[in-house]
Scaffold this active site. Structure first.
Site, PDB file in Angstrom:
ATOM      1  N   ARG A   1     -31.047 -19.586  -4.249  1.00  0.00           N
ATOM      2  CA  ARG A   1     -30.001 -18.929  -5.043  1.00  0.00           C
ATOM      3  C   ARG A   1     -29.868 -17.454  -4.671  1.00  0.00           C
ATOM      4  O   ARG A   1     -28.852 -16.813  -4.918  1.00  0.00           O
ATOM      5  CB  ARG A   1     -30.277 -19.114  -6.552  1.00  0.00           C
ATOM      6  CG  ARG A   1     -29.233 -18.481  -7.461  1.00  0.00           C
ATOM      7  CD  ARG A   1     -29.191 -19.106  -8.850  1.00  0.00           C
ATOM      8  NE  ARG A   1     -30.503 -19.327  -9.414  1.00  0.00           N
ATOM      9  CZ  ARG A   1     -31.250 -18.384 -10.002  1.00  0.00           C
ATOM     10  NH1 ARG A   1     -30.803 -17.155 -10.105  1.00  0.00           N
ATOM     11  NH2 ARG A   1     -32.442 -18.690 -10.486  1.00  0.00           N
TER      12      ARG A   1
ATOM     13  N   TYR B   1      -2.773 -21.106  -9.907  1.00  0.00           N
ATOM     14  CA  TYR B   1      -3.524 -22.355  -9.945  1.00  0.00           C
ATOM     15  C   TYR B   1      -3.863 -22.630 -11.425  1.00  0.00           C
ATOM     16  O   TYR B   1      -4.313 -21.714 -12.134  1.00  0.00           O
ATOM     17  CB  TYR B   1      -4.796 -22.198  -9.112  1.00  0.00           C
ATOM     18  CG  TYR B   1      -5.684 -23.404  -9.125  1.00  0.00           C
ATOM     19  CD1 TYR B   1      -5.318 -24.557  -8.441  1.00  0.00           C
ATOM     20  CD2 TYR B   1      -6.876 -23.405  -9.835  1.00  0.00           C
ATOM     21  CE1 TYR B   1      -6.126 -25.680  -8.465  1.00  0.00           C
ATOM     22  CE2 TYR B   1      -7.694 -24.525  -9.855  1.00  0.00           C
ATOM     23  CZ  TYR B   1      -7.311 -25.655  -9.175  1.00  0.00           C
ATOM     24  OH  TYR B   1      -8.106 -26.760  -9.201  1.00  0.00           O
TER      25      TYR B   1
ATOM     26  N   ASP C   1      -6.051 -14.598  -4.643  1.00  0.00           N
ATOM     27  CA  ASP C   1      -6.462 -15.945  -4.251  1.00  0.00           C
ATOM     28  C   ASP C   1      -5.607 -16.302  -3.037  1.00  0.00           C
ATOM     29  O   ASP C   1      -4.410 -16.516  -3.145  1.00  0.00           O
ATOM     30  CB  ASP C   1      -6.204 -16.908  -5.419  1.00  0.00           C
ATOM     31  CG  ASP C   1      -6.620 -18.345  -5.104  1.00  0.00           C
ATOM     32  OD1 ASP C   1      -6.699 -18.697  -3.914  1.00  0.00           O
ATOM     33  OD2 ASP C   1      -6.839 -19.107  -6.060  1.00  0.00           O
TER      34      ASP C   1
ATOM     35  N   LYS D   1     -10.163 -26.449   0.417  1.00  0.00           N
ATOM     36  CA  LYS D   1      -8.844 -26.776   0.935  1.00  0.00           C
ATOM     37  C   LYS D   1      -8.791 -26.579   2.453  1.00  0.00           C
ATOM     38  O   LYS D   1      -9.459 -27.279   3.170  1.00  0.00           O
ATOM     39  CB  LYS D   1      -7.795 -25.940   0.194  1.00  0.00           C
ATOM     40  CG  LYS D   1      -8.006 -25.888  -1.329  1.00  0.00           C
ATOM     41  CD  LYS D   1      -7.843 -27.226  -2.003  1.00  0.00           C
ATOM     42  CE  LYS D   1      -8.319 -27.270  -3.446  1.00  0.00           C
ATOM     43  NZ  LYS D   1      -7.767 -26.256  -4.329  1.00  0.00           N
TER      44      LYS D   1
END
Ligand code: PLP
Length: 398
Positions: A58, A116, A189, A214
Site C-alpha cells: 500500500r 460521469y 477527468d 477504459k
C-alpha cells in the site's frame, strides 16, 4: 538461503529462494503485500526514509512504480518538468482521492451537470456531507464562471472534456488561466480523450485523473485509475491521502493496463477513424435526430475540440426518432454491437445513459443537460467499420 533439510510442512509454508538470475524482459507482477529486510538496520533505515526500499504494497510496489512512471512519461511528453503519477484501484478511487486531498470542510467546488454519473453522485451526495459545497455551470461562458468564482470564493474547478455522454468540450486554456488568476485548483477527468489526444498539464491543469479501465487498458479486463500532477507538493499530498484511503491499485490490474498501453496509440488511431465515419453515417440517417461527436462540424464544441485535441476520440452519442420503446427496440436488434456499461474497449459498446450510468442522477437534472430517454452512447471499437455500420443500419431499419 533455505535449507533443504526442513520438514515437509515447513517447506510448504516458507517462501522459497527466488531463482532470478538476470532481469526478465517483461515487467513481473509483484504479488506481495510486504517486502523483506536483510537486517534490522536496513529496516530502520528504510522506514526512516534514509534508504530506498519497499515496505508494504500500500506504500509502494515495484510493478505499480514502473507502470505509473510510464503513464507520467506520456502525460508530460511536451513538458520540461517532471510529472508524477499515482495508480488507484479504479477511476472513482482516483477521483475520490484527488478530491479528498485538495478539499477541506467549507471548500467550494464548481463543476458541470454532464459529468460521469458516479462523479456527480460523489460530489453531490458524499462530499456535501462533509461541509463541501458544489456549484454547477456549463463552463461555456467565461463571464459566468468568473462571476461565480468571485461571488462564491471557489477553491476547486472539476471538469470533464469531452464530457460524458454529450461530448461537450470545455476550453482548457480558458479555464486554467481563469483558475490561475484566482488561485483555484483545477482537476480534469481526461478519460474520454486519453493522454494520446489531449494533455491538460500543458494548459496548466493541476491534476489529471483517469479511469484507466477504459482506453489505457483497452481490453476491458481490469479496473484502474490514475492521478497525475506536476507539483511535488501536490503529489506528496495526494500520495499521503492515498496511503490512508487505501484505494491503491492491484499489481495484477496495473500489469494488465501496462500490457494494454503497448498498443494504445494504434488502438486510438483506429477508434478515432471509425468513430468519425460512424458519426458521419449517423448524421445523414433520416431516423437519427442528433449526433454528438466533436469531430462533426455541426457539433457545438467542434472548434474547441480542434484547438486542444489531436483527434476527436472514439466516443459519440446520438438520439433516434421515437420514444423509449423505439430506443429499446433498436438496442435489442443489434447483433454485433454489445450492450455493456463501459467504454474504450477494442470492441464496440452501446449504453443507454437514462437507464444505466445516469439512472441515479435526478431525471430533471439529467434532461436539463440533454441526457434524454432516447439518447444512446456508443463507444466505437476497432472492428471493420463497414460491419459496424451494417449492424447499426439493420437495427435502425427495424
Ligand atoms: C468509467 C469512468 C469513471 C469511473 O471509473 P472506474 O474505473 O469505473 O471507477 C470516471 N470518469 C469517466 C469519464 C469514466 O468513463
Amino acid at each position: 538461503m533455505k535449507s533443504n533439510r526442513l520438514k515437509f510442512n515447513s517447506i510448504c509454508v516458507q517462501e522459497w529462494e527466488h531463482q532470478t538470475k538476470n532481469e526478465p524482459h517483461i515487467l513481473p507482477i509483484y504479488n506481495t503485500s510486504a517486502f523483506v529486510f536483510e537486517t534490522i538496520n536496513d529496516s530502520i533505515d528504510i522506514f526512516k526514509g534514509n534508504k530506498d526500499g519497499y515496505v508494504y504494497s500500500r506504500y509502494g510496489n515495484p510493478t505499480l512504480a514502473t507502470v505509473s512512471e510510464k503513464l507520467a512519461a506520456l502525460e508530460n511528453i511536451d513538458l520540461e518538468e517532471k510529472a508524477y503519477a499515482l495508480l488507484t484501484s479504479s477511476g472513482m478511487g482516483a477521483i475520490t482521492t484527488a478530491l479528498l486531498s485538495n478539499l477541506e470542510e467549507g471548500s467550494k467546488v464548481i463543476t458541470h451537470g454532464d459529468l460521469y454519473g458516479g462523479t456527480t453522485e460523489l460530489l453531490q451526495k458524499v462530499m456535501t456531507k462533509y461541509g463541501i459545497s458544489v456549484f454547477l455551470t456549463d463552463f461555456q461562458n467565461e463571464d459566468e464562471i468568473s462571476a461565480l468564482i468571485e461571488k462564491e470564493q471557489i477553491d476547486l474547478m472539476y471538469i470533464e472534456s469531452p464530457s460524458n455522454p454529450l461530448l461537450k468540450c470545455i476550453d482548457l486554456e480558458m479555464v486554467s488561466n481563469m483558475a490561475k488568476n484566482n488561485e483555484v485548483i483545477t482537476v480534469i477527468d481526461n478519460t474520454f480523450a486519453s493522454p494520446y489526444l489531449q494533455r491538460p498539464l500543458n494548459y496548466g491543469f493541476d491534476v489529471v485523473v483517469y479511469s484507466t479501465t477504459k482506453y489505457l487498458n483497452g481490453m476491458g479486463n481490469a479496473l484502474g485509475g490514475a492521478m497525475i500532477c506536476k507539483s511535488q507538493k501536490m503529489f506528496d499530498n495526494m500520495w499521503n491521502t492515498l496511503k490512508l484511503t487505501g484505494a491503491y491499485a492491484s499489481p495484477n490490474d496495473a500489469w494488465l493496463m501496462y500490457n494494454g498501453m503497448k498498443t494504445f496509440p494504434l488502438r486510438m488511431d483506429a477508434h478515432c477513424s471509425n468513430a468519425l465515419k460512424m458519426a458521419q453515417y449517423l448524421e445523414q440517417h433520416r431516423k437519427v435526430k442528433k449526433v454528438n461527436y466533436p469531430g462533426l462540424e455541426s457539433h457545438a464544441s467542434h472548434k474547441i475540440a480542434k484547438k486542444q485535441m489531436s483527434q476527436f476520440g472514439g466516443m459519440l452519442s446520438f438520439e433516434i426518432e421515437g420514444n423509449v420503446d423505439t430506443a429499446l427496440k433498436f438496442m435489442n436488434s443489434l447483433n454485433m454491437v454489445t450492450m455493456a456499461p463501459t467504454l474504450g474497449n477494442v470492441d464496440t459498446l452501446l449504453l443507454h445513459p437514462a437507464t444505466s450510468s445516469h439512472l441515479k442522477v435526478d431525471k430533471e437534472q439529467r434532461e436539463k443537460v440533454g441526457i434524454t430517454d432516447g439518447l444512446m452512447r456508443l463507444s466505437v471499437g476497432i472492428e471493420d467499420i463497414d460491419d459496424l455500420i451494417k449492424d447499426i443500419e439493420q437495427a435502425l431499419e427495424k
